[in-house]
Design a protein around this motif. Structure first.
Motif, PDB file in Angstrom:
ATOM      1  N   ILE A 191      11.563 -28.193  54.363  1.00  0.00           N
ATOM      2  CA  ILE A 191      11.703 -27.853  52.940  1.00  0.00           C
ATOM      3  C   ILE A 191      11.735 -26.341  52.763  1.00  0.00           C
ATOM      4  O   ILE A 191      12.507 -25.813  51.961  1.00  0.00           O
ATOM      5  CB  ILE A 191      10.573 -28.497  52.116  1.00  0.00           C
ATOM      6  N   SER A 192      10.934 -25.636  53.534  1.00  0.00           N
ATOM      7  CA  SER A 192      10.901 -24.179  53.453  1.00  0.00           C
ATOM      8  C   SER A 192      12.238 -23.570  53.870  1.00  0.00           C
ATOM      9  O   SER A 192      12.732 -22.630  53.227  1.00  0.00           O
ATOM     10  CB  SER A 192       9.773 -23.642  54.320  1.00  0.00           C
ATOM     11  N   GLU A 193      12.837 -24.097  54.924  1.00  0.00           N
ATOM     12  CA  GLU A 193      14.143 -23.593  55.354  1.00  0.00           C
ATOM     13  C   GLU A 193      15.224 -23.842  54.312  1.00  0.00           C
ATOM     14  O   GLU A 193      16.148 -23.034  54.161  1.00  0.00           O
ATOM     15  CB  GLU A 193      14.553 -24.243  56.672  1.00  0.00           C
ATOM     16  N   LEU A 194      15.123 -24.950  53.590  1.00  0.00           N
ATOM     17  CA  LEU A 194      16.133 -25.278  52.579  1.00  0.00           C
ATOM     18  C   LEU A 194      15.946 -24.513  51.272  1.00  0.00           C
ATOM     19  O   LEU A 194      16.918 -24.223  50.577  1.00  0.00           O
ATOM     20  CB  LEU A 194      16.123 -26.784  52.308  1.00  0.00           C
ATOM     21  N   THR A 195      14.703 -24.188  50.935  1.00  0.00           N
ATOM     22  CA  THR A 195      14.453 -23.529  49.655  1.00  0.00           C
ATOM     23  C   THR A 195      14.301 -22.011  49.747  1.00  0.00           C
ATOM     24  O   THR A 195      14.398 -21.329  48.728  1.00  0.00           O
ATOM     25  CB  THR A 195      13.197 -24.115  48.984  1.00  0.00           C
ATOM     26  N   ASP A 196      14.045 -21.495  50.935  1.00  0.00           N
ATOM     27  CA  ASP A 196      13.868 -20.041  51.072  1.00  0.00           C
ATOM     28  C   ASP A 196      15.085 -19.216  50.655  1.00  0.00           C
ATOM     29  O   ASP A 196      14.905 -18.130  50.092  1.00  0.00           O
ATOM     30  CB  ASP A 196      13.436 -19.679  52.487  1.00  0.00           C
ATOM     31  N   PRO A 197      16.311 -19.666  50.884  1.00  0.00           N
ATOM     32  CA  PRO A 197      17.436 -18.856  50.390  1.00  0.00           C
ATOM     33  C   PRO A 197      17.450 -18.686  48.876  1.00  0.00           C
ATOM     34  O   PRO A 197      18.021 -17.734  48.358  1.00  0.00           O
ATOM     35  CB  PRO A 197      18.668 -19.642  50.857  1.00  0.00           C
ATOM     36  N   ILE A 198      16.808 -19.590  48.167  1.00  0.00           N
ATOM     37  CA  ILE A 198      16.733 -19.475  46.711  1.00  0.00           C
ATOM     38  C   ILE A 198      15.506 -18.673  46.300  1.00  0.00           C
ATOM     39  O   ILE A 198      15.575 -17.829  45.408  1.00  0.00           O
ATOM     40  CB  ILE A 198      16.702 -20.877  46.076  1.00  0.00           C
ATOM     41  N   GLU A 199      14.392 -18.937  46.960  1.00  0.00           N
ATOM     42  CA  GLU A 199      13.141 -18.283  46.574  1.00  0.00           C
ATOM     43  C   GLU A 199      12.998 -16.858  47.092  1.00  0.00           C
ATOM     44  O   GLU A 199      12.356 -16.030  46.444  1.00  0.00           O
ATOM     45  CB  GLU A 199      11.946 -19.096  47.071  1.00  0.00           C
ATOM     46  N   ALA A 200      13.565 -16.549  48.229  1.00  0.00           N
ATOM     47  CA  ALA A 200      13.381 -15.225  48.839  1.00  0.00           C
ATOM     48  C   ALA A 200      13.893 -14.079  47.957  1.00  0.00           C
ATOM     49  O   ALA A 200      13.179 -13.085  47.779  1.00  0.00           O
ATOM     50  CB  ALA A 200      14.025 -15.179  50.217  1.00  0.00           C
ATOM     51  N   PRO A 201      15.107 -14.175  47.380  1.00  0.00           N
ATOM     52  CA  PRO A 201      15.536 -13.072  46.500  1.00  0.00           C
ATOM     53  C   PRO A 201      14.653 -12.919  45.263  1.00  0.00           C
ATOM     54  O   PRO A 201      14.387 -11.799  44.818  1.00  0.00           O
ATOM     55  CB  PRO A 201      16.954 -13.459  46.101  1.00  0.00           C
ATOM     56  N   VAL A 202      14.183 -14.043  44.735  1.00  0.00           N
ATOM     57  CA  VAL A 202      13.294 -13.984  43.574  1.00  0.00           C
ATOM     58  C   VAL A 202      11.967 -13.355  43.970  1.00  0.00           C
ATOM     59  O   VAL A 202      11.425 -12.505  43.264  1.00  0.00           O
ATOM     60  CB  VAL A 202      13.080 -15.397  42.979  1.00  0.00           C
ATOM     61  N   ARG A 203      11.453 -13.752  45.128  1.00  0.00           N
ATOM     62  CA  ARG A 203      10.182 -13.196  45.624  1.00  0.00           C
ATOM     63  C   ARG A 203      10.311 -11.692  45.858  1.00  0.00           C
ATOM     64  O   ARG A 203       9.406 -10.923  45.544  1.00  0.00           O
ATOM     65  CB  ARG A 203       9.782 -13.916  46.911  1.00  0.00           C
ATOM     66  N   LYS A 204      11.456 -11.289  46.403  1.00  0.00           N
ATOM     67  CA  LYS A 204      11.680  -9.865  46.662  1.00  0.00           C
ATOM     68  C   LYS A 204      11.757  -9.079  45.351  1.00  0.00           C
ATOM     69  O   LYS A 204      11.191  -7.991  45.237  1.00  0.00           O
ATOM     70  CB  LYS A 204      12.961  -9.684  47.467  1.00  0.00           C
ATOM     71  N   ALA A 205      12.445  -9.626  44.356  1.00  0.00           N
ATOM     72  CA  ALA A 205      12.556  -8.948  43.061  1.00  0.00           C
ATOM     73  C   ALA A 205      11.217  -8.913  42.338  1.00  0.00           C
ATOM     74  O   ALA A 205      10.909  -7.948  41.631  1.00  0.00           O
ATOM     75  CB  ALA A 205      13.606  -9.647  42.195  1.00  0.00           C
ATOM     76  N   MET A 206      10.410  -9.950  42.508  1.00  0.00           N
ATOM     77  CA  MET A 206       9.123 -10.031  41.820  1.00  0.00           C
ATOM     78  C   MET A 206       8.025  -9.241  42.537  1.00  0.00           C
ATOM     79  O   MET A 206       6.952  -9.042  41.973  1.00  0.00           O
ATOM     80  CB  MET A 206       8.673 -11.494  41.707  1.00  0.00           C
ATOM     81  N   SER A 207       8.273  -8.789  43.746  1.00  0.00           N
ATOM     82  CA  SER A 207       7.223  -8.100  44.507  1.00  0.00           C
ATOM     83  C   SER A 207       6.740  -6.826  43.820  1.00  0.00           C
ATOM     84  O   SER A 207       5.590  -6.422  43.988  1.00  0.00           O
ATOM     85  CB  SER A 207       7.717  -7.781  45.912  1.00  0.00           C
ATOM     86  N   SER A 229       7.226 -16.933  42.313  1.00  0.00           N
ATOM     87  CA  SER A 229       8.635 -17.118  42.650  1.00  0.00           C
ATOM     88  C   SER A 229       9.099 -18.573  42.573  1.00  0.00           C
ATOM     89  O   SER A 229      10.241 -18.806  42.165  1.00  0.00           O
ATOM     90  CB  SER A 229       8.946 -16.520  44.019  1.00  0.00           C
ATOM     91  N   PRO A 230       8.275 -19.579  42.916  1.00  0.00           N
ATOM     92  CA  PRO A 230       8.753 -20.952  42.721  1.00  0.00           C
ATOM     93  C   PRO A 230       9.033 -21.279  41.250  1.00  0.00           C
ATOM     94  O   PRO A 230      10.049 -21.894  40.926  1.00  0.00           O
ATOM     95  CB  PRO A 230       7.620 -21.827  43.265  1.00  0.00           C
ATOM     96  N   MET A 231       8.157 -20.822  40.374  1.00  0.00           N
ATOM     97  CA  MET A 231       8.344 -21.106  38.955  1.00  0.00           C
ATOM     98  C   MET A 231       9.596 -20.399  38.416  1.00  0.00           C
ATOM     99  O   MET A 231      10.390 -20.999  37.685  1.00  0.00           O
ATOM    100  CB  MET A 231       7.110 -20.664  38.166  1.00  0.00           C
ATOM    101  N   ILE A 232       9.786 -19.143  38.782  1.00  0.00           N
ATOM    102  CA  ILE A 232      10.966 -18.400  38.344  1.00  0.00           C
ATOM    103  C   ILE A 232      12.227 -19.026  38.924  1.00  0.00           C
ATOM    104  O   ILE A 232      13.246 -19.145  38.228  1.00  0.00           O
ATOM    105  CB  ILE A 232      10.841 -16.912  38.743  1.00  0.00           C
ATOM    106  N   SER A 233      12.175 -19.462  40.177  1.00  0.00           N
ATOM    107  CA  SER A 233      13.326 -20.106  40.809  1.00  0.00           C
ATOM    108  C   SER A 233      13.695 -21.397  40.095  1.00  0.00           C
ATOM    109  O   SER A 233      14.880 -21.684  39.883  1.00  0.00           O
ATOM    110  CB  SER A 233      13.032 -20.409  42.278  1.00  0.00           C
ATOM    111  N   ILE A 234      12.691 -22.169  39.709  1.00  0.00           N
ATOM    112  CA  ILE A 234      12.952 -23.413  38.980  1.00  0.00           C
ATOM    113  C   ILE A 234      13.579 -23.124  37.627  1.00  0.00           C
ATOM    114  O   ILE A 234      14.521 -23.808  37.210  1.00  0.00           O
ATOM    115  CB  ILE A 234      11.652 -24.232  38.845  1.00  0.00           C
TER     116      ILE A 234
END
Length: 85
Positions: free
Chosen positions: A40-56, A66-71
């Motif tokens: 699940i992490s491999e499938l969702t990281d391409p979506i969550e990683a840019p959000v996590r990077k922007a939110m850092s 980042s999960p909430m923002i991604s959703i």
């Protein structure tokens, strides 16, 4: 065109549920070492990683939003697809 719209919306729904499942699994200590979590992490990281990077820049503390923002982003994209196609 209708089939494409339905398929894209369903795909976004599946990705949304995978993000929710990943977030819930992260609350349990042993779950993060499981094979399901890794898939699940491999499938969702391409979506969550840019959000996590922007939110850092704005995130202070151990809570990851980042999960909430991604959703929310996936929901907006889904609504746009439903209206445009």
């Amino acid at each position: 065109m209708l089939i494409l719209k339905i398929a894209l919306v369903r795909l976004l729904d599946v990705i949304t549920w995978m993000i929710i499942i990943k977030a819930l699994m992260s609350w349990f200590p042993g779950a993060m070492d499981s094979k399901i979590y890794q898939i699940i992490s491999e499938l969702t990281d391409p979506i969550e990683a840019p959000v996590r990077k922007a939110m850092s820049k704005f995130t202070v503390g151990p809570v990851d939003f980042s999960p909430m923002i991604s959703i929310i982003i996936l929901m907006v994209i889904s609504r746009l697809i439903m209206r445009l196609l």
